[in-house]
Design a protein around this motif. Sequence first.
Motif, PDB file in Angstrom:
ATOM      1  N   ALA A  48       0.830  -1.206   0.000  1.00  0.00           N
ATOM      2  CA  ALA A  48       0.000   0.000   0.000  1.00  0.00           C
ATOM      3  C   ALA A  48       0.870   1.263   0.000  1.00  0.00           C
ATOM      4  N   ILE A  49       1.982   1.199   0.685  1.00  0.00           N
ATOM      5  CA  ILE A  49       2.873   2.372   0.725  1.00  0.00           C
ATOM      6  C   ILE A  49       3.475   2.629  -0.643  1.00  0.00           C
ATOM      7  N   VAL A  50       3.938   1.572  -1.301  1.00  0.00           N
ATOM      8  CA  VAL A  50       4.534   1.737  -2.635  1.00  0.00           C
ATOM      9  C   VAL A  50       3.483   2.216  -3.626  1.00  0.00           C
ATOM     10  N   GLU A  51       2.293   1.630  -3.591  1.00  0.00           N
ATOM     11  CA  GLU A  51       1.233   2.051  -4.505  1.00  0.00           C
ATOM     12  C   GLU A  51       0.791   3.489  -4.237  1.00  0.00           C
ATOM     13  N   TYR A  52       0.946   3.940  -2.995  1.00  0.00           N
ATOM     14  CA  TYR A  52       0.579   5.314  -2.657  1.00  0.00           C
ATOM     15  C   TYR A  52       1.532   6.320  -3.302  1.00  0.00           C
ATOM     16  N   GLY A  53       2.743   5.866  -3.652  1.00  0.00           N
ATOM     17  CA  GLY A  53       3.715   6.737  -4.303  1.00  0.00           C
ATOM     18  C   GLY A  53       4.950   6.998  -3.478  1.00  0.00           C
ATOM     19  N   ILE A  54       5.019   6.474  -2.272  1.00  0.00           N
ATOM     20  CA  ILE A  54       6.228   6.644  -1.452  1.00  0.00           C
ATOM     21  C   ILE A  54       7.261   5.644  -1.966  1.00  0.00           C
ATOM     22  N   HIS A  55       8.424   6.157  -2.418  1.00  0.00           N
ATOM     23  CA  HIS A  55       9.351   5.272  -3.119  1.00  0.00           C
ATOM     24  C   HIS A  55      10.743   5.230  -2.507  1.00  0.00           C
ATOM     25  N   SER A  56      11.076   6.137  -1.564  1.00  0.00           N
ATOM     26  CA  SER A  56      12.438   6.148  -1.027  1.00  0.00           C
ATOM     27  C   SER A  56      12.382   6.424   0.470  1.00  0.00           C
ATOM     28  N   LEU A  57      13.395   5.900   1.219  1.00  0.00           N
ATOM     29  CA  LEU A  57      13.390   5.962   2.675  1.00  0.00           C
ATOM     30  C   LEU A  57      14.802   6.160   3.195  1.00  0.00           C
ATOM     31  N   ILE A  58      14.898   7.005   4.234  1.00  0.00           N
ATOM     32  CA  ILE A  58      16.111   7.103   5.054  1.00  0.00           C
ATOM     33  C   ILE A  58      15.684   6.853   6.493  1.00  0.00           C
ATOM     34  N   ALA A  59      16.287   5.843   7.128  1.00  0.00           N
ATOM     35  CA  ALA A  59      16.029   5.524   8.529  1.00  0.00           C
ATOM     36  C   ALA A  59      17.258   5.943   9.330  1.00  0.00           C
ATOM     37  N   ALA A  60      17.130   7.044  10.098  1.00  0.00           N
ATOM     38  CA  ALA A  60      18.263   7.602  10.845  1.00  0.00           C
ATOM     39  C   ALA A  60      18.011   7.430  12.331  1.00  0.00           C
ATOM     40  N   PRO A  61      18.885   6.726  13.058  1.00  0.00           N
ATOM     41  CA  PRO A  61      18.673   6.523  14.497  1.00  0.00           C
ATOM     42  C   PRO A  61      18.940   7.820  15.274  1.00  0.00           C
ATOM     43  N   LEU A  62      18.153   8.020  16.329  1.00  0.00           N
ATOM     44  CA  LEU A  62      18.336   9.140  17.252  1.00  0.00           C
ATOM     45  C   LEU A  62      19.356   8.715  18.309  1.00  0.00           C
TER      46      LEU A  62
END
Length: 866
Positions: free
Chosen positions: A432-446
């Motif tokens: 659902a996320i990909v179909e929504y159009g979200i295509h790239s991610l950065i996961a940065a730890p605090l």
Amino acid sequence: MFVLQVAIVVLLAAGSLLALVLQSRHDIDREARSRSVAVAQTFAHSLGLQDALKTSDPSAILQPLAETTRKDAGVDFIVVMDTNGIRYSHPQPERIGQRFVGTIEPSLAGQVHTESVQGPLGKEIQAVVPVTAPDGKVVGLVSAGLTVKNVSGVVDRQLPVILLAIATGLALATVGTALISRRLRRQTHGLGTQEMTRMYEHHDAVLHSVREGVLITDGDGRLLLANDEAKRLLGLPEDAEGQHIGDVPGLDRRMADLLLSGRVATDEVLETGDRLLVVNQRPTHTRGRAEGTAVTIRDSTEMRLLTSRAETARRRLKLLYDAGVDIGTTLDVVRTAEELAAVAVPRFADYVTVDLAERVLDGDEPGPGADMRRTAVGGIRSDHPLYPLGRLIDFLPSTPQARGYGTGEAELVPDLAEAPGWQAQDPPRARAIVEYGIHSLIAAPLTARGVVLGVVNFWRSQKPEPFDEDDMSLAEELVARAAISMDNARRYTREHALAETLQRSLLPRALPEQSAVDVAHFYLPAQSGVGGDWFDVIPLPGSRVALVVGDVVGHGLHAAATMGRLRTAVHNFSSLDLPPDDLLARLDDLVQRIDHDDIGDGDGGGVGVLGATCLYAVYDPVSQICTMARAGHLPPLMVAPDGTTQIVELPTGPPLGLGGMPFETAELYLEEGSQLVLYTDGLVEERTRDIAEGLELLRGALSHPGRDPQESCQAVLDALLPARPGDDVALLIARTRTLGPDRVAQWDVPFEPSAVGAVRNAAARKLDEWGLEELGFATELILSELVTNAVRHGRAPVRVRLLHDHTLTCEVWDGSSTAPHLRYAATTDEGGRGLFLVAQVSDHWGTRYTPEGKVIWAELMLPGPA
């Protein structure tokens, strides 16, 4: 110009002449008065003057002596007179025997008096001095002085000299002015005004027609000149010239810093607005020293290719700057996470989610594992398929969030559609996320101080290009800045929770049972940090009650712990039944010792008590007298049964810990049903109002008859309680009761051993009247022992009082201050068992001291169910 300068010099000379004449007249007048006083005093103290005054014809002796002295002293007259002002001498002999013209009353009082009067010789400046006998009595008067025409004559004689000096100064000033004018004409090379104007017009035309910006500043950072091109390139207003560089509106900060630095710059590139400017700056030297800078600016069109990169860098720097300003405005973990999401959307990412370890939200350090709570969600739209706010997420080890949480390194996922590890977490939601159009991610730890608090996820949907390494570097720096604020908020949350828990554990959870007052109370810790406010209600022997309120300066654990120590100390001191001023004095000594122990503990970590205040009041329901004292605390308010409210005039004592100053007590008679209101400054003082205004609001909220303490407490809170208190708020309202005559029995006891039997019989009858026959034996035993001790070891007068309240209290008063001691008597001792028997029979016993002696009391529990 020459004529104008000469006119100015002449004007100044005339003003100087006038000032000199006035000053000269003033100085001569002052000199005349001083000479008159000196001559008069010298003559008044001359030998034989007092003897001459005692003769039958003083004028025969004093007239020739006064005239000789007058001529030698250079004054116009010396007049000797009696205490009625009748002259014995005068330069005009026909005026001898007449009354003196002038004021003699100050001199008759022994003073020297000078004045200006219209006398026989004209207008005179004269001094009158007393002639004093050895016993201090004024036996005569002497006056000496000068006429005004002689004083003015001195000035007139000095006037030619003054005029000559001014004429000489005027000539010198005129010559100097001429020389200066000649030098100025030589420096302008003989050019007249028209030639100078024409030269300026040519210079101005060339300056403003060139296609290169020109700026000139002085040594103080003030903009002296800016041509049209400079104003266009820098966006300067028309009135920029003459302003300080730092105050010029529209001037880019980096350009302003360069201009103010005064350093040499050669082809230095600066980005100003949407332009890339090449700047050259050189200092200007006048007479061999630097006095400003000359700056040329040109628009560098050949560097347009670098503009986009510079703009990108500028936006990123602006983002980091805004993050430093906007993130961490509060010490709240959730609010800090929301601020991070708000800063990053939409300038860096289209959606941002912040997932924190569950323990972080409670202020604790996170433990192992990847169970995190979604704390903040921000995005350009609200219908996204990402996990919702508040969801507890257990990330799988294959996800970038779990890897980043475990390693502390940021993870970049350029294409979510091709990331099986991320999709394994929740395959339906991932599709659902990909179909929504979200295509790239950065996961940065605090990460803060080596501890990972959670993970921040940056999602991209609108831009077709994925995140790159530069974006990940920016995300890491952005999250690193936010992590410090997040950790500070976490630490504050933990400390605040600990301090509040400690504070509430140290405050009374339930007020003790007593019948002297009806009580309502309220306590609210400050939003910014728990402070050290406290209150207490302490039952005392004799049906009395102590009301306490105090405040420790500061916030946090130290303030709460100090409050607990002081509250415990007040309880201990009150058990000694001390008067309020003595109790505060002992509390003051304790605070001084705490300061000494904490500051001098050797490790440098002690801070002592930063300041503490306290108000201690003792109310007696029998006499209806309230005795109170305060140490730096705000005064209480008293509300009469008819609603009349007044601030109790209570002597102000120093705050606790200062030492060296005594505390004073005040006694106040309270009608039954009166309310005594004790509070801390957090209730009446805040940033929007001062204490005086808060006290008036408090008085207005309390001025209503017929309210019980709880209603009064609620009315005060509705009127004064701030929405977010910056300091602790403590409020204690006590409505007084009385112990009526039907519950009190009192007898005066003769100072003889035979009176013990009569006291026992009277007490037995009173117990029968109260229905307390079961306590008869114990009461008679206690009274026998205490009265016997008072008669044998004390002093008259002796009194006995019984109080029928929650307990039966037996009190024996005597005029001695000798302290009783409980001890074991030996087998052969004939006495020494009285207090031991009292302690065994009674439930509680003790001693309190009064100004007239002491009271030994003992309490017995009433019969019946507890």
